[in-house]
Design an enzyme around this catalytic site. Sequence first.
Site, PDB file in Angstrom:
ATOM      1  N   HIS A  81     -10.341 -12.968 -16.157  1.00 11.00           N
ATOM      2  CA  HIS A  81      -9.483 -11.860 -16.587  1.00 11.00           C
ATOM      3  C   HIS A  81      -8.043 -12.283 -16.303  1.00 11.00           C
ATOM      4  O   HIS A  81      -7.664 -12.483 -15.136  1.00 11.00           O
ATOM      5  CB  HIS A  81      -9.839 -10.566 -15.832  1.00 11.00           C
ATOM      6  CG  HIS A  81     -11.145  -9.991 -16.250  1.00 11.00           C
ATOM      7  ND1 HIS A  81     -12.023  -9.348 -15.393  1.00 11.00           N
ATOM      8  CD2 HIS A  81     -11.740  -9.962 -17.489  1.00 11.00           C
ATOM      9  CE1 HIS A  81     -13.088  -8.942 -16.075  1.00 11.00           C
ATOM     10  NE2 HIS A  81     -12.947  -9.309 -17.345  1.00 11.00           N
ATOM     11  N   GLU A  84      -5.756 -10.934 -13.550  1.00 12.01           N
ATOM     12  CA  GLU A  84      -6.286 -10.959 -12.176  1.00 12.01           C
ATOM     13  C   GLU A  84      -6.161 -12.397 -11.679  1.00 12.01           C
ATOM     14  O   GLU A  84      -7.152 -13.077 -11.428  1.00 12.01           O
ATOM     15  CB  GLU A  84      -7.752 -10.511 -12.174  1.00 12.01           C
ATOM     16  CG  GLU A  84      -7.931  -9.105 -12.747  1.00 12.01           C
ATOM     17  CD  GLU A  84      -9.394  -8.737 -12.970  1.00 12.01           C
ATOM     18  OE1 GLU A  84     -10.279  -9.485 -12.524  1.00 12.01           O
ATOM     19  OE2 GLU A  84      -9.632  -7.697 -13.621  1.00 12.01           O
ATOM     20  N   HIS A 178     -12.001 -12.500  -8.892  1.00 11.47           N
ATOM     21  CA  HIS A 178     -11.358 -11.413  -9.644  1.00 11.47           C
ATOM     22  C   HIS A 178     -10.472 -10.603  -8.701  1.00 11.47           C
ATOM     23  O   HIS A 178     -10.425 -10.829  -7.510  1.00 11.47           O
ATOM     24  CB  HIS A 178     -12.423 -10.457 -10.214  1.00 11.47           C
ATOM     25  CG  HIS A 178     -13.265 -11.006 -11.319  1.00 11.47           C
ATOM     26  ND1 HIS A 178     -13.223 -10.512 -12.598  1.00 11.47           N
ATOM     27  CD2 HIS A 178     -14.202 -11.992 -11.336  1.00 11.47           C
ATOM     28  CE1 HIS A 178     -14.084 -11.161 -13.364  1.00 11.47           C
ATOM     29  NE2 HIS A 178     -14.696 -12.072 -12.615  1.00 11.47           N
ATOM     30  N   GLU A 231     -14.073 -10.123  -5.474  1.00  6.68           N
ATOM     31  CA  GLU A 231     -13.016  -9.200  -5.911  1.00  6.68           C
ATOM     32  C   GLU A 231     -11.969  -9.037  -4.815  1.00  6.68           C
ATOM     33  O   GLU A 231     -12.162  -8.293  -3.855  1.00  6.68           O
ATOM     34  CB  GLU A 231     -13.628  -7.828  -6.247  1.00  6.68           C
ATOM     35  CG  GLU A 231     -14.445  -7.794  -7.528  1.00  6.68           C
ATOM     36  CD  GLU A 231     -13.600  -7.488  -8.768  1.00  6.68           C
ATOM     37  OE1 GLU A 231     -12.376  -7.284  -8.615  1.00  6.68           O
ATOM     38  OE2 GLU A 231     -14.175  -7.451  -9.863  1.00  6.68           O
TER      39      GLU A 231
HETATM   40 ZN   LIG Z   1     -12.092  -8.895 -13.354  1.00  6.70          ZN
END
Ligand SMILES: [Zn+2]
Length: 263
Positions: A81, A84, A178, A231
Amino acid sequence: MKVFELNKKWVKISTVCVLFGVMVLAGCVEPVRYPEIVGELPSIVFPAQYRIVGASVQNRPIMCLILGDGSNVSLIMSTIHGNEAAGTPLVRRLASYLRERPEMLVGRKVVLMAVANPDGMVYGTRYNAKGVDLNRNFEAANRVNSKETGLTSLSEPEARAIRQVIVQYKPDRIVSIHQPLNCIDYDGPAQMLADRMGQYCALPVKKVGAMPGSLGSYAGVTLGIPIVTFEMTQADSKLDSATLWQKYGRALLAAIVYPDMVR
Ligand SMILES: [Zn+2]
Protein backbone atom coordinates in the site's frame (compact mmCIF):
# COMPACT_ATOMS: atom_id res chain seq x y z
CA MET A 1 72.23 21.89 -25.14
CA LYS A 2 69.56 19.24 -24.84
CA VAL A 3 71.79 17.11 -22.61
CA PHE A 4 72.41 20.14 -20.42
CA GLU A 5 68.62 20.79 -20.06
CA LEU A 6 68.01 17.13 -19.23
CA ASN A 7 70.70 17.28 -16.56
CA LYS A 8 69.06 20.39 -15.07
CA LYS A 9 65.74 18.54 -14.92
CA TRP A 10 67.29 15.60 -13.13
CA VAL A 11 69.03 17.90 -10.68
CA LYS A 12 65.62 19.45 -9.82
CA ILE A 13 63.97 16.02 -9.35
CA SER A 14 66.88 14.75 -7.24
CA THR A 15 66.75 17.87 -5.07
CA VAL A 16 63.01 17.43 -4.41
CA CYS A 17 63.54 13.74 -3.53
CA VAL A 18 66.41 14.51 -1.16
CA LEU A 19 64.42 17.31 0.51
CA PHE A 20 61.40 15.01 0.93
CA GLY A 21 63.63 12.28 2.40
CA VAL A 22 65.12 14.77 4.88
CA MET A 23 61.63 15.94 5.89
CA VAL A 24 60.48 12.37 6.46
CA LEU A 25 63.56 11.62 8.56
CA ALA A 26 63.02 14.86 10.48
CA GLY A 27 59.42 13.87 11.18
CA CYS A 28 57.86 16.75 9.20
CA VAL A 29 56.09 14.43 6.76
CA GLU A 30 54.33 11.38 8.01
CA PRO A 31 55.24 8.40 5.83
CA VAL A 32 52.27 6.53 4.41
CA ARG A 33 51.25 3.76 6.78
CA TYR A 34 49.16 0.87 5.60
CA PRO A 35 46.69 -0.55 8.10
CA GLU A 36 47.83 -3.71 9.76
CA ILE A 37 45.62 -6.77 9.43
CA VAL A 38 44.67 -7.61 12.97
CA GLY A 39 43.01 -10.91 13.79
CA GLU A 40 41.43 -13.21 11.26
CA LEU A 41 39.79 -12.15 8.05
CA PRO A 42 36.03 -12.77 7.93
CA SER A 43 35.51 -16.41 7.10
CA ILE A 44 31.85 -16.14 6.05
CA VAL A 45 31.14 -14.82 2.61
CA PHE A 46 27.53 -14.82 1.48
CA PRO A 47 25.99 -13.85 -1.83
CA ALA A 48 24.05 -10.62 -2.12
CA GLN A 49 22.16 -9.98 -5.30
CA TYR A 50 19.86 -7.21 -6.51
CA ARG A 51 17.19 -8.41 -8.89
CA ILE A 52 14.49 -6.62 -10.83
CA VAL A 53 11.54 -8.96 -10.35
CA GLY A 54 8.95 -6.98 -12.27
CA ALA A 55 7.74 -3.54 -13.26
CA SER A 56 4.82 -1.41 -12.10
CA VAL A 57 1.97 -0.14 -14.29
CA GLN A 58 4.06 2.98 -14.94
CA ASN A 59 7.15 0.89 -15.58
CA ARG A 60 8.98 1.53 -12.34
CA PRO A 61 11.18 -1.42 -11.40
CA ILE A 62 10.20 -3.72 -8.55
CA MET A 63 13.43 -4.70 -6.87
CA CYS A 64 14.46 -7.50 -4.55
CA LEU A 65 17.68 -7.85 -2.61
CA ILE A 66 18.51 -11.48 -1.98
CA LEU A 67 20.91 -12.16 0.88
CA GLY A 68 22.39 -15.57 1.63
CA ASP A 69 21.94 -18.85 -0.17
CA GLY A 70 20.60 -21.13 2.57
CA SER A 71 17.53 -23.31 2.37
CA ASN A 72 15.58 -21.52 5.13
CA VAL A 73 13.91 -18.65 3.29
CA SER A 74 12.21 -15.50 4.60
CA LEU A 75 10.47 -12.96 2.40
CA ILE A 76 10.24 -9.53 4.03
CA MET A 77 8.35 -6.93 2.02
CA SER A 78 6.87 -3.50 2.52
CA THR A 79 4.75 -0.77 0.96
CA ILE A 80 2.28 -2.89 -1.00
CA HIS A 81 0.00 0.00 0.00
CA GLY A 82 1.83 3.05 -1.30
CA ASN A 83 0.65 5.39 1.47
CA GLU A 84 1.95 3.02 4.19
CA ALA A 85 5.60 3.53 3.39
CA ALA A 86 7.32 3.51 6.80
CA GLY A 87 8.30 -0.12 6.20
CA THR A 88 10.59 0.85 3.32
CA PRO A 89 13.33 2.56 5.35
CA LEU A 90 12.97 -0.19 7.94
CA VAL A 91 13.58 -2.92 5.35
CA ARG A 92 16.57 -1.01 3.95
CA ARG A 93 17.97 -0.77 7.45
CA LEU A 94 17.44 -4.51 7.86
CA ALA A 95 19.47 -5.07 4.68
CA SER A 96 22.40 -3.05 6.05
CA TYR A 97 22.22 -4.87 9.37
CA LEU A 98 22.30 -8.31 7.77
CA ARG A 99 25.15 -7.39 5.42
CA GLU A 100 27.24 -6.48 8.46
CA ARG A 101 26.37 -9.76 10.20
CA PRO A 102 26.80 -12.56 7.69
CA GLU A 103 26.79 -15.13 10.49
CA MET A 104 23.01 -14.60 10.76
CA LEU A 105 22.64 -15.76 7.17
CA VAL A 106 24.29 -19.14 7.58
CA GLY A 107 21.74 -21.69 6.35
CA ARG A 108 19.32 -18.89 5.47
CA LYS A 109 18.20 -16.82 2.56
CA VAL A 110 16.44 -13.48 3.04
CA VAL A 111 14.51 -11.94 0.17
CA LEU A 112 13.83 -8.24 0.74
CA MET A 113 11.32 -6.26 -1.31
CA ALA A 114 11.44 -2.73 0.09
CA VAL A 115 8.82 -1.24 -2.27
CA ALA A 116 6.12 -3.57 -3.59
CA ASN A 117 3.99 -0.74 -5.00
CA PRO A 118 6.41 1.84 -6.43
CA ASP A 119 3.77 3.90 -8.28
CA GLY A 120 1.56 4.12 -5.19
CA MET A 121 4.54 5.18 -3.12
CA VAL A 122 5.39 7.98 -5.55
CA TYR A 123 1.79 9.27 -5.50
CA GLY A 124 1.22 8.58 -1.80
CA THR A 125 -1.85 6.43 -2.52
CA ARG A 126 -2.94 3.03 -1.26
CA TYR A 127 -3.55 1.79 -4.81
CA ASN A 128 -1.40 1.19 -7.85
CA ALA A 129 -1.47 3.58 -10.81
CA LYS A 130 -4.66 1.91 -12.14
CA GLY A 131 -6.48 2.41 -8.84
CA VAL A 132 -6.32 -1.26 -7.84
CA ASP A 133 -5.64 -2.36 -4.27
CA LEU A 134 -2.75 -4.80 -4.81
CA ASN A 135 -3.42 -6.45 -1.48
CA ARG A 136 -6.81 -7.61 -2.82
CA ASN A 137 -5.57 -8.79 -6.22
CA PHE A 138 -4.46 -12.33 -5.39
CA GLU A 139 -5.95 -15.75 -6.01
CA ALA A 140 -7.86 -16.90 -2.95
CA ALA A 141 -11.11 -18.67 -2.17
CA ASN A 142 -12.49 -15.45 -0.66
CA ARG A 143 -11.58 -13.34 -3.69
CA VAL A 144 -14.01 -10.69 -5.00
CA ASN A 145 -13.60 -9.21 -8.48
CA SER A 146 -14.19 -5.47 -8.75
CA LYS A 147 -12.65 -2.31 -10.12
CA GLU A 148 -10.90 -1.73 -6.80
CA THR A 149 -9.64 -5.30 -6.32
CA GLY A 150 -8.96 -5.97 -10.02
CA LEU A 151 -11.38 -7.44 -12.54
CA THR A 152 -9.50 -10.76 -12.32
CA SER A 153 -6.98 -12.12 -9.87
CA LEU A 154 -3.40 -11.10 -10.68
CA SER A 155 -4.63 -8.49 -13.15
CA GLU A 156 -1.89 -6.15 -11.91
CA PRO A 157 1.81 -6.47 -12.79
CA GLU A 158 2.89 -5.69 -9.22
CA ALA A 159 0.78 -8.57 -7.84
CA ARG A 160 2.18 -10.88 -10.51
CA ALA A 161 5.74 -9.90 -9.53
CA ILE A 162 5.03 -10.70 -5.87
CA ARG A 163 3.48 -14.03 -6.80
CA GLN A 164 6.46 -14.87 -9.00
CA VAL A 165 8.87 -14.17 -6.13
CA ILE A 166 6.84 -16.50 -3.89
CA VAL A 167 6.75 -19.22 -6.56
CA GLN A 168 10.48 -18.93 -7.26
CA TYR A 169 11.88 -18.61 -3.73
CA LYS A 170 9.27 -20.72 -1.89
CA PRO A 171 9.60 -18.77 1.38
CA ASP A 172 9.15 -20.60 4.65
CA ARG A 173 7.57 -17.43 6.02
CA ILE A 174 6.51 -14.01 4.79
CA VAL A 175 6.32 -10.69 6.61
CA SER A 176 4.42 -7.89 4.84
CA ILE A 177 4.80 -4.51 6.54
CA HIS A 178 1.84 -2.12 6.64
CA GLN A 179 0.42 0.77 8.68
CA PRO A 180 -1.54 1.99 10.68
CA LEU A 181 -3.42 -0.74 12.57
CA ASN A 182 -0.85 -1.07 15.38
CA CYS A 183 -0.84 -4.86 15.60
CA ILE A 184 0.70 -8.08 14.36
CA ASP A 185 -1.90 -9.85 12.22
CA TYR A 186 -1.35 -13.23 10.62
CA ASP A 187 -2.82 -15.71 8.15
CA GLY A 188 -2.25 -19.42 7.68
CA PRO A 189 -0.10 -21.38 10.15
CA ALA A 190 1.58 -18.28 11.56
CA GLN A 191 0.32 -17.78 15.10
CA MET A 192 3.56 -18.92 16.72
CA LEU A 193 5.60 -16.78 14.35
CA ALA A 194 3.38 -13.77 15.15
CA ASP A 195 3.72 -14.44 18.91
CA ARG A 196 7.49 -14.67 18.58
CA MET A 197 7.71 -11.37 16.71
CA GLY A 198 5.48 -9.85 19.37
CA GLN A 199 8.07 -10.73 22.02
CA TYR A 200 10.49 -8.30 20.36
CA CYS A 201 8.35 -5.19 19.85
CA ALA A 202 5.41 -3.36 21.43
CA LEU A 203 2.81 -4.31 18.79
CA PRO A 204 0.12 -6.67 20.15
CA VAL A 205 -0.73 -9.85 18.22
CA LYS A 206 -4.27 -9.51 16.94
CA LYS A 207 -6.19 -11.51 14.34
CA VAL A 208 -7.80 -8.85 12.16
CA GLY A 209 -9.56 -11.33 9.85
CA ALA A 210 -8.90 -12.54 6.32
CA MET A 211 -9.39 -9.88 3.67
CA PRO A 212 -10.75 -11.04 0.28
CA GLY A 213 -8.02 -11.68 -2.26
CA SER A 214 -5.33 -10.37 0.07
CA LEU A 215 -1.73 -11.53 0.06
CA GLY A 216 -2.46 -13.00 3.50
CA SER A 217 -5.36 -15.06 2.14
CA TYR A 218 -3.34 -16.19 -0.89
CA ALA A 219 -0.05 -17.05 0.81
CA GLY A 220 -1.41 -18.08 4.20
CA VAL A 221 -4.65 -19.89 3.31
CA THR A 222 -4.28 -20.94 -0.34
CA LEU A 223 -0.57 -21.84 -0.18
CA GLY A 224 -0.24 -22.62 3.54
CA ILE A 225 2.81 -20.36 4.04
CA PRO A 226 2.96 -18.64 7.44
CA ILE A 227 2.45 -14.94 6.76
CA VAL A 228 2.49 -12.03 9.18
CA THR A 229 0.95 -8.67 8.32
CA PHE A 230 3.06 -6.36 10.43
CA GLU A 231 0.93 -3.29 11.04
CA MET A 232 2.98 -0.43 12.42
CA THR A 233 1.44 2.87 13.56
CA GLN A 234 0.59 5.97 11.55
CA ALA A 235 3.06 8.01 13.61
CA ASP A 236 5.86 5.73 12.42
CA SER A 237 5.84 7.66 9.13
CA LYS A 238 7.51 10.54 10.98
CA LEU A 239 10.39 8.43 12.33
CA ASP A 240 13.84 8.09 10.81
CA SER A 241 15.19 4.67 9.94
CA ALA A 242 17.37 4.45 13.08
CA THR A 243 14.34 4.98 15.34
CA LEU A 244 12.22 2.58 13.30
CA TRP A 245 14.98 0.02 13.64
CA GLN A 246 15.04 0.50 17.42
CA LYS A 247 11.27 -0.08 17.61
CA TYR A 248 10.91 -2.96 15.18
CA GLY A 249 14.28 -4.30 14.05
CA ARG A 250 14.46 -7.18 16.49
CA ALA A 251 10.94 -8.32 15.61
CA LEU A 252 12.00 -8.65 11.95
CA LEU A 253 15.17 -10.49 12.98
CA ALA A 254 13.00 -12.82 15.08
CA ALA A 255 11.09 -13.76 11.93
CA ILE A 256 14.28 -14.41 9.98
CA VAL A 257 15.90 -16.65 12.60
CA TYR A 258 12.61 -18.34 13.60
CA PRO A 259 12.30 -20.76 15.39
CA ASP A 260 15.59 -19.68 16.97
CA MET A 261 15.61 -16.72 19.33
CA VAL A 262 17.32 -13.43 18.53
CA ARG A 263 20.52 -13.11 20.50
ZN1 LIG B 1 -2.05 -1.82 4.31
